[in-house]
Design a protein around this motif. Structure first.
Motif, PDB file in Angstrom:
ATOM      1  N   TYR B 313       0.816  -1.228   0.000  1.00 15.82           N
ATOM      2  CA  TYR B 313       0.000   0.000   0.000  1.00 15.82           C
ATOM      3  C   TYR B 313       0.841   1.266   0.000  1.00 15.82           C
ATOM      4  O   TYR B 313       0.467   2.272   0.590  1.00 15.82           O
ATOM      5  CB  TYR B 313      -0.962   0.021   1.188  1.00 15.82           C
ATOM      6  N   ILE B 319       3.972   9.893   0.003  1.00 16.08           N
ATOM      7  CA  ILE B 319       2.811  10.642  -0.483  1.00 16.08           C
ATOM      8  C   ILE B 319       3.105  12.135  -0.556  1.00 16.08           C
ATOM      9  O   ILE B 319       2.717  12.816  -1.500  1.00 16.08           O
ATOM     10  CB  ILE B 319       1.599  10.365   0.420  1.00 16.08           C
ATOM     11  N   ILE B 415       6.724   9.032   8.306  1.00 17.58           N
ATOM     12  CA  ILE B 415       6.450   8.078   9.390  1.00 17.58           C
ATOM     13  C   ILE B 415       5.477   7.007   8.898  1.00 17.58           C
ATOM     14  O   ILE B 415       5.605   5.829   9.218  1.00 17.58           O
ATOM     15  CB  ILE B 415       5.885   8.820  10.624  1.00 17.58           C
ATOM     16  N   TYR B 416       4.527   7.444   8.094  1.00 20.60           N
ATOM     17  CA  TYR B 416       3.570   6.497   7.519  1.00 20.60           C
ATOM     18  C   TYR B 416       4.312   5.431   6.699  1.00 20.60           C
ATOM     19  O   TYR B 416       4.019   4.244   6.790  1.00 20.60           O
ATOM     20  CB  TYR B 416       2.566   7.252   6.649  1.00 20.60           C
ATOM     21  N   ASP B 419       6.160   3.042   9.044  1.00 20.23           N
ATOM     22  CA  ASP B 419       5.213   2.077   9.619  1.00 20.23           C
ATOM     23  C   ASP B 419       4.931   0.963   8.620  1.00 20.23           C
ATOM     24  O   ASP B 419       4.981  -0.216   8.953  1.00 20.23           O
ATOM     25  CB  ASP B 419       3.930   2.805   9.998  1.00 20.23           C
ATOM     26  N   LEU B 420       4.637   1.354   7.378  1.00 23.43           N
ATOM     27  CA  LEU B 420       4.290   0.337   6.385  1.00 23.43           C
ATOM     28  C   LEU B 420       5.476  -0.571   6.092  1.00 23.43           C
ATOM     29  O   LEU B 420       5.327  -1.779   5.920  1.00 23.43           O
ATOM     30  CB  LEU B 420       3.801   0.998   5.100  1.00 23.43           C
ATOM     31  N   VAL B 423       6.773  -2.237   9.978  1.00 22.19           N
ATOM     32  CA  VAL B 423       5.789  -2.995  10.739  1.00 22.19           C
ATOM     33  C   VAL B 423       4.975  -3.913   9.828  1.00 22.19           C
ATOM     34  O   VAL B 423       4.783  -5.086  10.117  1.00 22.19           O
ATOM     35  CB  VAL B 423       4.849  -2.042  11.518  1.00 22.19           C
ATOM     36  N   HIS B 424       4.506  -3.364   8.712  1.00 25.12           N
ATOM     37  CA  HIS B 424       3.540  -4.132   7.919  1.00 25.12           C
ATOM     38  C   HIS B 424       4.176  -5.095   6.929  1.00 25.12           C
ATOM     39  O   HIS B 424       3.674  -6.188   6.750  1.00 25.12           O
ATOM     40  CB  HIS B 424       2.592  -3.183   7.189  1.00 25.12           C
ATOM     41  N   VAL B 427       4.807  -8.708   7.899  1.00 23.66           N
ATOM     42  CA  VAL B 427       3.596  -9.477   8.153  1.00 23.66           C
ATOM     43  C   VAL B 427       2.802  -9.662   6.858  1.00 23.66           C
ATOM     44  O   VAL B 427       2.429 -10.762   6.475  1.00 23.66           O
ATOM     45  CB  VAL B 427       2.715  -8.750   9.203  1.00 23.66           C
ATOM     46  N   HIS B 428       2.588  -8.539   6.188  1.00 26.63           N
ATOM     47  CA  HIS B 428       1.719  -8.500   5.025  1.00 26.63           C
ATOM     48  C   HIS B 428       2.270  -9.329   3.860  1.00 26.63           C
ATOM     49  O   HIS B 428       1.535 -10.013   3.171  1.00 26.63           O
ATOM     50  CB  HIS B 428       1.591  -7.036   4.592  1.00 26.63           C
TER      51      HIS B 428
END
Lengths: 572, 560
Positions: B313, B319, B415-416, B419-420, B423-424, B427-428
């Protein structure tokens, strides 16, 4: 010379917009609704559902902004209820837009010319250069008008009763009159009224126009401040005209549209929030909630939608994903405009750099428009959306025309006569080839590649049923193709007062639309042939080829103008 | 001052590239394991896994990997042993080096221009934190090493304009890109061509004055690239035909249907005018080019066709870069002249860099278009530079507000991204990174000799390489028994089916469920849980789970 060329361009625009206008493409349900509501108003003073003189037309419970229906009304009064009066005003305003764009760009280039000539007078061979410049700057408004005249995007929505195209006309008119008004304040009234009218015409304008206004305010605030006395009256008048709309929007009309197609109707971002929060391990943790929430994800969805309108695939190659809004293998702009638009954009940026403020500001407002044009479309969940962002075509084509002008000017400066002629020939061939290809695809392929993009075949069906000898039988029509009831009303010229009395609007579906399932002896429903056979003895059943079993007693097959088989009629 | 800034930036770049490098991305890919094991094999025996002595192109899975990455891995394996760190470090180090090199290059490109004096440091900073560059610095991506070598080549070329001896190093660097990454043939050619055109005057005088150095450099370049060029004709790069966009014409059936709509035929005048195959290819190529400049690719989804090549994502930029991008485009347009070579080079490289991806079959491809990251980052730097210039022209109060706004927006969006990514992603995307094979080896290795046969589900993940890698299988022994089986299709990768008592083969549970004295490793699709958890018949030794809790593999023993 210039005038002759302009007349030629307008004639071209006229031919492109009026040729076969009544038959190609077939009338769609929204257009039929516009026509029939105008007809209903003329006959009874009420719309199809019995609302007197509405500002928004309830129609399929989508509450269509009403100004276009009122524009269509006198045409229906004169020409009767058929395709022409529904489409003619839209096409005419499309042609007028070409003229307004000419005037608008002339207004801009007059400013540029004045300041450019000042800067050039310092140079040595000023006279000669200035003459050339004059010649070329004369080209720019003509190029702009020409590009709008042949624009696939603009032609598509000029050909038909598309409210959006009328709104675009009003916005362009408003901008031109505003620029005129800076010199002669009398024009301000025209400008503000045009902007207000656009709000009455199409939803998207209600977001675009205020944003465009902010841009005008920021860019021209000095002039506006110095003329504030002359602004008071036009503003008050415009506000007065705006009042009824404001009140109407407090009612069901305001809510229904936003709920049906708005960004929040899209479940995608919501699902993503849940998925991402889950991946944090603790679904309820502060970090997860802080990073993944509605504000963030719908904000990103909005930005993504907005940016998607500048994707080259959409602009130059394939256009909108929705079949009704597109021509196969064709972008919203021509392929050659990759070149002209690219150069035009860079040239625009470049000119802003120069110190002459007057030049810059005209360009700034066009760039600002380009930037905000898709915002309304981005607030809905199908993006890119050619219909809702149609106003974008104006700044795009103006910039593209500026690019062509820069190319012509460059060639003129650098090449000798023979080469220049060859270069112009090549440019001409490139543009003509692109144009010819568009026309070929529009007229020869569109209706066959997308047979369900418009309501083909319904007119033929109504003709057959009306001409059939037995006119007391019940008629059952499939609802596979959009809203057939309104097309039946339209083509039969069914008496509005009678319809208003005896019809029921169904509850809204998941997208917020309603329909009418029955009036008089006509029933509209999905065809379940086995059941119908026993329930409706002696009726005529019109279903799709798939819905009607082979062994049924098919008495007529109905084909659309594109040669597709749309209905099989069974005498039960 | 600048020195400290640069050091600070390099520290940031290092942290972002090394933090958790061994566990994020969550698993070694088969390619990474192969690079590592071949390096190990070279280190121990001087030969690759098939016993070829010091190859330049490694056969590996039949995909014929250019070998430079493997040779750079050898010293890391020697120092750190054979593990995730040693395989991924060469790329991470190359990434950090690239940040430094960009600083040097920008200094050379814009040295004549006083107004741009802060541009090198801004570009360097943006490259250090670039999501795209970080992504491919983390993991054994040959393309990243290739890009760093390209930057080195550019740097030495710019140097050579003053001192011709550097041309030699430049040629060496460019030549090495060819034996680092398959797709570098085109992307390096683009860079060399651009440099030649941009600096044609200087190049010309180089040739006339220092003919010896120039010809030596060219000879060197050809010498190193010879094996690559030969392999091009030798069929080892046959995969090119699979990947080329020109291998995919329109299906005759749909074309005929389309033409029939207006009674046209192939060969008609109107066919050649409006529907020709050339035009169709042209449209396809343009579409791919546009995709690499689309908001979806740059800011929102990244490489949407290949999830292994993108943060979930998230675009290849952040962005907030949308605004730097627009501002940068504006600033670029303002300053684009033939004289301003730095700007012109950035502009032309940006336009041409996606070509290797554009000419391939995928709609979008973050690896093949990776060279874009450099001109793109410089474009963003121009945008930031323009913002700073603009803000500084404002009055004090407004100026401060603007800066606060810019920093807040950018930090939030960054920061977004963090995180992605941190952290993601693990897992993702665990599944797309072929998570689970390390755990399989850990389960199976200690008990391998207890069974007559161990059946491990065969897949494109090439399970054998994980056994070699994590068991640190003795290369000399393995080279003798490597049993390569050709792929089913021409130009397809091949596979290894046997390794001692391990069998990497398809599992048909309805047939195999009775095989006694056998250990099975398979996912739930090939070995349904419902049919393999009866404790009377089976002994479930382990269930390996993805980080998101879903089952990846199960290790099951059939009871006697």
């Amino acid at each position: 010379m210039k005038k002759i060329l302009l007349v030629g361009i307008i004639l071209l625009a006229f031919v492109l917009r009026f040729y076969k206008l009544n038959t190609y493409p077939a009338l769609n349900a929204d257009e039929a609704a516009i026509g029939y509501n105008a007809y209903s108003l003329l006959q009874t003073g009420k719309d199809e559902h019995g609302n007197p003189w509405p500002i928004h037309f309830q129609s399929f419970n989508d509450y269509k902004p009403g100004l276009y229906v009122y524009i269509v009304m006198p045409f229906v009064a004169i020409l009767g209820l058929n395709e022409w009066p529904v489409r003619m005003p839209g096409a005419m305003m499309g042609v007028l837009t070409v003229l307004i764009v000419y005037l608008l760009t002339q207004e801009l280039s007059l400013q540029w010319m004045k300041s450019l000539s000042q800067s050039l007078s310092l140079r040595e061979n000023k006279k000669k250069k200035f003459l050339e410049l004059d010649l070329n700057f004369g080209c720019f408004p003509l190029f702009s008008a020409f590009f709008i005249a042949i624009s696939p995007w603009h032609i598509h929505f000029s050909r038909g009763g598309w409210e959006v195209n009328v709104a675009t006309f009003f916005i362009t008119l408003g901008l031109w009159a505003f620029l005129k008004g800076l010199k002669n304040p009398k024009y301000f009234l025209l400008s503000f009224l045009a902007f207000v009218f656009s709000l009455y015409t199409y939803h998207a304008a209600r977001i675009i126009v205020p944003l465009l206004g902010v841009g005008l305010l920021v860019i021209y605030w000095k002039e506006l401040l110095s003329k504030w006395k002359k602004l008071v009256l036009p503003i008050l008048l415009a506000l007065l005209v705006l009042l009824p709309l404001a009140f109407d929007l407090l009612g069901p009309a305001g809510i229904s549209r936003a709920a049906g197609v708005g960004l929040f109707a899209d479940p995608g971002p919501k699902n993503r929030i849940n998925e991402l929060r889950g991946e944090h391990g603790d679904y309820e943790s502060t970090v997860a909630i802080l990073f993944h929430n509605k504000a963030v994800n719908y904000g990103i969805a909005f930005l993504e939608n907005w940016v998607s309108h500048y994707h080259g695939e959409f602009l130059f190659l394939s256009g909108d994903a929705i079949q009704r809004n597109k021509v196969p293998e064709t972008g919203e702009l021509y392929l050659f405009e990759i070149l002209t638009l690219g150069i035009g954009l860079f040239a625009f940026f470049n000119e802003i750099n120069k110190k002459q403020k007057t030049i810059s500001r005209g360009m700034e407002i066009i760039l600002w428009w380009l930037l905000i044009a898709p915002t309304a479309a981005a607030l809905t969940f199908q993006s890119p959306h050619a219909l809702r962002s149609e106003n974008m075509v104006i700044p795009l084509e103006i910039i593209s025309a500026f690019g062509l002008f820069k190319i012509v000017e460059f060639l003129h400066r650098k090449l000798r006569k023979n080469l220049l002629f060859t270069a112009f020939c090549l440019l001409f061939i490139l543009i003509s080839w692109n144009f010819a290809r568009y026309l070929h695809l529009y007229y020869n392929h569109m209706s066959k590649e997308y047979p369900y993009s418009s309501q083909y075949g319904v007119k033929e069906l109504v003709d057959y049923i009306q001409s059939s000898p037995d006119n007391s039988k019940n008629v059952v029509v499939t609802t596979r193709y959009d809203q057939p009831y309104i097309l039946f009303l339209f083509y039969m010229k069914y008496p509005p007062e009678q319809f208003q009395k005896d019809h029921v609007l169904t509850p809204k579906d998941q997208f917020g639309f309603s329909t009418v399932n029955h009036f008089d002896r006509y029933y509209f429903q999905p065809i379940d042939f086995g059941n119908l056979k026993t329930q409706m003895p002696g009726s005529l059943i019109a279903g799709t080829k798939e819905e009607i079993p082979k062994e049924a007693n098919v008495i007529k097959k109905v084909y659309g103008t594109n040669g597709f088989e749309y209905f099989d009629i069974v005498a039960n | 001052m600048k020195k400290y800034l640069l050091i600070g930036i390099i520290i940031i770049a290092t942290v972002l590239r090394l933090w958790h490098l061994n566990i994020n991305p969550p698993s070694l890919t088969p390619d990474e394991a192969a690079l590592g094991y071949n390096a190990y094999s070279i280190l121990k025996t001087g030969r690759d896994e098939y016993g070829t002595f010091m190859p330049i192109i490694f056969k590996s899975f039949g995909d014929y990997k250019p070998g430079f990455y493997i040779y750079t891995t050898v010293p890391f394996v020697a120092v750190f042993g054979l593990n995730e760190w040693s395989v991924r470090l060469p790329s991470a180090v190359a990434g950090i080096l690239a940040v430094f090199l960009l600083y040097k290059i920008m200094q050379l490109l814009f040295e004549k221009n006083e107004t741009f004096s802060s541009l090198p440091i801004i570009s360097t900073f943006l490259l250090a934190i670039s999501p795209w560059h970080i992504y491919f610095s983390r993991g054994a991506w040959e393309i990243n090493l290739s890009l760093t070598l390209t930057l080195l080549g550019i740097f030495f070329f710019l140097k050579s304009l003053k001192d011709s001896k550097f041309l030699f190093f430049s040629a060496l660097s460019f030549a090495l890109t060819l034996i680092t990454y398959q797709g570098a043939k085109l992307s390096t050619a683009i860079v060399i061509l651009l440099l030649g055109i941009m600096f044609w005057k200087e190049s010309f005088s180089l040739i006339t004055k220092h003919i010896k150095t120039v010809s030596l450099s060219i000879v060197l370049l050809l010498l190193i690239s010879t094996p690559i060029i030969f392999s091009f004709f030798g069929g080892q790069t046959g995969r090119l035909a699979v990947f080329s966009v020109f291998s995919y014409r329109r299906p005759t059936q749909s074309l005929t249907a389309f033409l029939n709509q207006s009674s046209e035929k192939v060969g008609d005048v109107s066919y050649y005018l409006f529907h020709s195959e050339a035009l169709n290819f042209g449209r396809g190529i343009m579409g791919r080019w546009f995709n690499h400049f689309s908001g979806k690719f740059l800011f929102f989804e990244g490489d949407w066709e290949n999830p292994k090549q993108t943060t979930p994502y998230h675009g290849v930029l952040t962005i907030a870069d949308i605004f730097l991008f627009i501002s940068g485009l504006y600033f670029l347009a303002k300053n684009l002249t033939l004289k301003n070579k730095g700007i012109l080079f950035v502009f032309l490289w940006l336009i041409l860099a996606p070509l290797p991806a554009v000419l391939s079959r995928d709609q979008v491809h973050a690896v093949r278009s990776f060279n874009m990251v450099i001109p793109l980052t410089i474009l963003l730097a121009l945008g930031l530079f323009h913002f700073i210039e603009l803000f500084n022209s404002f009055k004090k109060g407004i100026k401060a507000t603007c800066y606060v706004l810019l920093v807040t927006c950018y930090s939030l969006s960054y920061i977004y991204f963090l995180d992605l990514y941190f952290v993601h992603l693990p897992v993702h995307n665990a599944q797309v990174w072929d998570y689970g094979y390390k755990q399989i080896v850990q389960d199976v290795a200690p008990i391998q000799n207890n069974y007559a046969k161990i059946r491990v589900q065969q897949s494109y993940a090439q399970p054998y390489i994980f056994f070699l890698f994590y068991e640190k299988y003795d290369p000399a022994t393995y080279q003798k028994k490597a049993a390569y089986v050709e792929g089913e299709y021409k130009n397809d990768v091949g596979k290894i089916e046997h390794l001692d008592n391990l069998c990497f083969c398809p599992i048909d549970w309805s047939v195999n469920r009775g095989d006694t004295d056998t250990l099975f490793v398979a996912d739930e699709l090939h070995m349904p849980t419902s049919d393999s958890n009866d404790p009377n018949l089976f002994n479930v030794l382990d269930t390996i789970k993805y980080p998101n809790g879903f089952t990846a593999f199960r290790v099951v023993e059939v009871k006697k």
